[in-house]
Write a protein that holds these residues in place. Sequence first.
Motif, mmCIF file in Angstrom:
data_model
loop_
_atom_site.group_PDB
_atom_site.id
_atom_site.type_symbol
_atom_site.label_atom_id
_atom_site.label_comp_id
_atom_site.label_asym_id
_atom_site.label_seq_id
_atom_site.Cartn_x
_atom_site.Cartn_y
_atom_site.Cartn_z
ATOM 1 N N SER A 169 0.667 -0.820 -0.190
ATOM 2 C CA SER A 169 0.393 0.096 0.081
ATOM 3 C C SER A 169 0.766 1.399 -0.302
ATOM 4 N N LEU A 170 1.996 1.012 0.302
ATOM 5 C CA LEU A 170 3.139 2.664 0.353
ATOM 6 C C LEU A 170 3.673 2.304 -0.975
ATOM 7 N N GLY A 171 3.474 1.244 -2.048
ATOM 8 C CA GLY A 171 3.684 1.026 -2.933
ATOM 9 C C GLY A 171 5.323 1.095 -3.473
ATOM 10 N N ILE A 172 5.581 -0.225 -1.944
ATOM 11 C CA ILE A 172 6.849 -0.853 -2.664
ATOM 12 C C ILE A 172 6.429 -1.906 -2.905
ATOM 13 N N ASN A 173 7.650 -1.991 -3.624
ATOM 14 C CA ASN A 173 7.634 -3.560 -4.841
ATOM 15 C C ASN A 173 8.315 -4.837 -3.290
ATOM 16 N N GLN A 174 7.394 -5.892 -4.050
ATOM 17 C CA GLN A 174 7.783 -6.815 -3.581
ATOM 18 C C GLN A 174 8.791 -7.656 -3.495
ATOM 19 N N ALA A 175 10.290 -7.253 -4.502
ATOM 20 C CA ALA A 175 11.457 -7.580 -4.195
ATOM 21 C C ALA A 175 12.333 -6.985 -2.729
ATOM 22 N N TYR A 176 11.577 -5.369 -2.701
ATOM 23 C CA TYR A 176 12.082 -4.567 -2.034
ATOM 24 C C TYR A 176 11.683 -4.557 -0.281
ATOM 25 N N THR A 177 10.440 -5.419 -0.462
ATOM 26 C CA THR A 177 9.915 -5.645 0.923
ATOM 27 C C THR A 177 10.993 -7.256 1.207
ATOM 28 N N ILE A 178 11.272 -7.622 0.006
ATOM 29 C CA ILE A 178 11.515 -9.016 0.495
ATOM 30 C C ILE A 178 13.140 -9.059 0.840
ATOM 31 N N PHE A 179 14.162 -8.780 0.546
ATOM 32 C CA PHE A 179 15.840 -8.059 0.919
ATOM 33 C C PHE A 179 15.669 -7.509 1.661
ATOM 34 N N ASN A 180 14.684 -6.619 1.828
ATOM 35 C CA ASN A 180 14.905 -5.433 3.461
ATOM 36 C C ASN A 180 14.197 -5.425 4.459
ATOM 37 N N LEU A 181 13.179 -6.252 4.118
ATOM 38 C CA LEU A 181 12.184 -6.475 5.558
ATOM 39 C C LEU A 181 12.209 -8.234 5.627
ATOM 40 N N LEU A 182 11.582 -8.282 5.164
ATOM 41 C CA LEU A 182 11.272 -9.961 5.324
ATOM 42 C C LEU A 182 12.610 -10.893 5.927
ATOM 43 N N LEU A 183 13.814 -10.210 5.320
ATOM 44 C CA LEU A 183 15.012 -11.694 5.857
ATOM 45 C C LEU A 183 15.839 -10.430 6.500
ATOM 46 N N PRO A 184 15.789 -9.221 6.304
ATOM 47 C CA PRO A 184 16.341 -8.411 8.056
ATOM 48 C C PRO A 184 15.481 -9.135 9.396
ATOM 49 N N MET A 185 14.443 -9.435 8.662
ATOM 50 C CA MET A 185 13.359 -10.159 10.304
ATOM 51 C C MET A 185 13.793 -11.559 10.575
ATOM 52 N N TYR A 186 14.246 -12.612 9.143
ATOM 53 C CA TYR A 186 14.316 -13.301 10.121
ATOM 54 C C TYR A 186 15.647 -14.443 9.823
ATOM 55 N N ARG A 187 16.316 -13.225 10.227
ATOM 56 C CA ARG A 187 17.985 -13.943 9.235
ATOM 57 C C ARG A 187 18.374 -14.488 10.246
ATOM 58 N N LYS A 188 18.194 -14.674 11.768
ATOM 59 C CA LYS A 188 18.315 -14.819 12.322
ATOM 60 C C LYS A 188 17.757 -16.793 12.547
ATOM 61 N N GLN A 189 16.922 -17.025 12.358
ATOM 62 C CA GLN A 189 15.830 -18.480 11.651
ATOM 63 C C GLN A 189 16.799 -18.927 10.387
ATOM 64 N N PHE A 190 17.110 -18.039 9.154
ATOM 65 C CA PHE A 190 17.448 -18.706 8.321
ATOM 66 C C PHE A 190 19.346 -19.167 8.718
ATOM 67 N N LEU A 191 19.307 -18.194 9.459
ATOM 68 C CA LEU A 191 21.262 -18.752 9.973
ATOM 69 C C LEU A 191 21.035 -19.828 10.842
ATOM 70 N N SER A 192 20.042 -20.387 11.244
ATOM 71 C CA SER A 192 19.942 -21.644 12.487
ATOM 72 C C SER A 192 19.438 -22.369 11.305
ATOM 73 N N ILE A 193 18.639 -22.449 10.025
ATOM 74 C CA ILE A 193 18.471 -23.141 8.871
ATOM 75 C C ILE A 193 20.101 -23.992 8.344
ATOM 76 N N VAL A 194 20.861 -22.726 8.031
ATOM 77 C CA VAL A 194 21.552 -23.184 7.549
ATOM 78 C C VAL A 194 22.569 -23.369 8.513
ATOM 79 N N THR A 195 22.826 -23.696 9.932
ATOM 80 C CA THR A 195 23.740 -24.593 10.672
ATOM 81 C C THR A 195 23.124 -25.697 10.027
ATOM 82 N N LEU A 196 22.196 -26.039 10.922
ATOM 83 C CA LEU A 196 21.700 -27.472 10.803
ATOM 84 C C LEU A 196 21.960 -28.031 9.393
ATOM 85 N N ALA A 197 21.628 -27.229 8.815
ATOM 86 C CA ALA A 197 22.229 -27.692 7.573
ATOM 87 C C ALA A 197 23.708 -28.662 7.085
ATOM 88 N N SER A 198 24.287 -27.560 7.811
ATOM 89 C CA SER A 198 25.867 -27.679 7.845
ATOM 90 C C SER A 198 26.150 -28.847 8.430
#
Length: 277
Positions: A169-198
């Motif tokens: 609604s603010l006119g932000i495209n989806q790619a910007y939302t994913i990389f600048n909002l969702l990725l920082p928000m989920y960075r700990k879970q993302f690192l946790s998943i990758v660490t388990l896979a390692s």
Amino acid sequence: MNVTNFPLRCWTIISTVLSIGLLFFLLGFVFLKAQGVITLNFILAKPAGFPVGSAGGIWPAIAGSLLVTLIASLFASILAFFSAVYMVFYCRDARIHLILNLIIQCIAGIPSIVLGLFGYAFLVIKLKLGLSILASGLTLAIMIFPFIQIRLQKLFQETSKQLLEASASLGINQAYTIFNLLLPMYRKQFLSIVTLASGFAMGAAAPVMLTGCMMNAPVPKSLASPFMSLPYHLYVLIGQGISLENAYGTAFVLMTLILFLNLLAAIPTILRMRGKP
């Protein structure tokens, strides 16, 4: 206490105690068998003796395992992230979504020795990567890719729709939302998943034994170099009856590294339980 929940609570407690007890039993048993072998020299020295591995240490195997795991985790996490993003946020065709899910599930069910054979035939021979740490890393990346992708996909699917709608609604495209909002928000879970896979990748022997792992090799100096790994070193020590004592020492070091990776992966969960951001 609700009477109907009592058996479930008891079974949960018993299962937890048995799981933790089994872990400590395995660690303690292997450590007792290896306590005469595990020294600083064993960890930092190169394999020696005749046959190789009957004396000396396992440092090249430790370094090789860490490096090939790093390569596998890097490639697998990049591929899994973008495939999960596509399937959750961009794929609108239900048939394509079903086909992709089926492919990923099939990859997850491929035996590791078959992945090793594929890595040898395609990466080592066809692409002429040779027996190298890069070929082994890419093979392991294929193995752990579904592990990361499925969990990332589930994580993205749990994203609040209101958050995405507010961003749109603010006119932000989806790619910007994913990389600048969702990725920082989920960075700990993302690192946790990758660490388990390692940890999953570090303990695999079959994919690397056909694509670049050697019984005796120095610490790799380039991506084209062959290498040693702890699982394959352990397999050879036991399979060829070279040294049971060194095999127990190698097993304990490998178990310790994998346990350390799993503990690192659990840190975000522990922090959330304590109420820390």
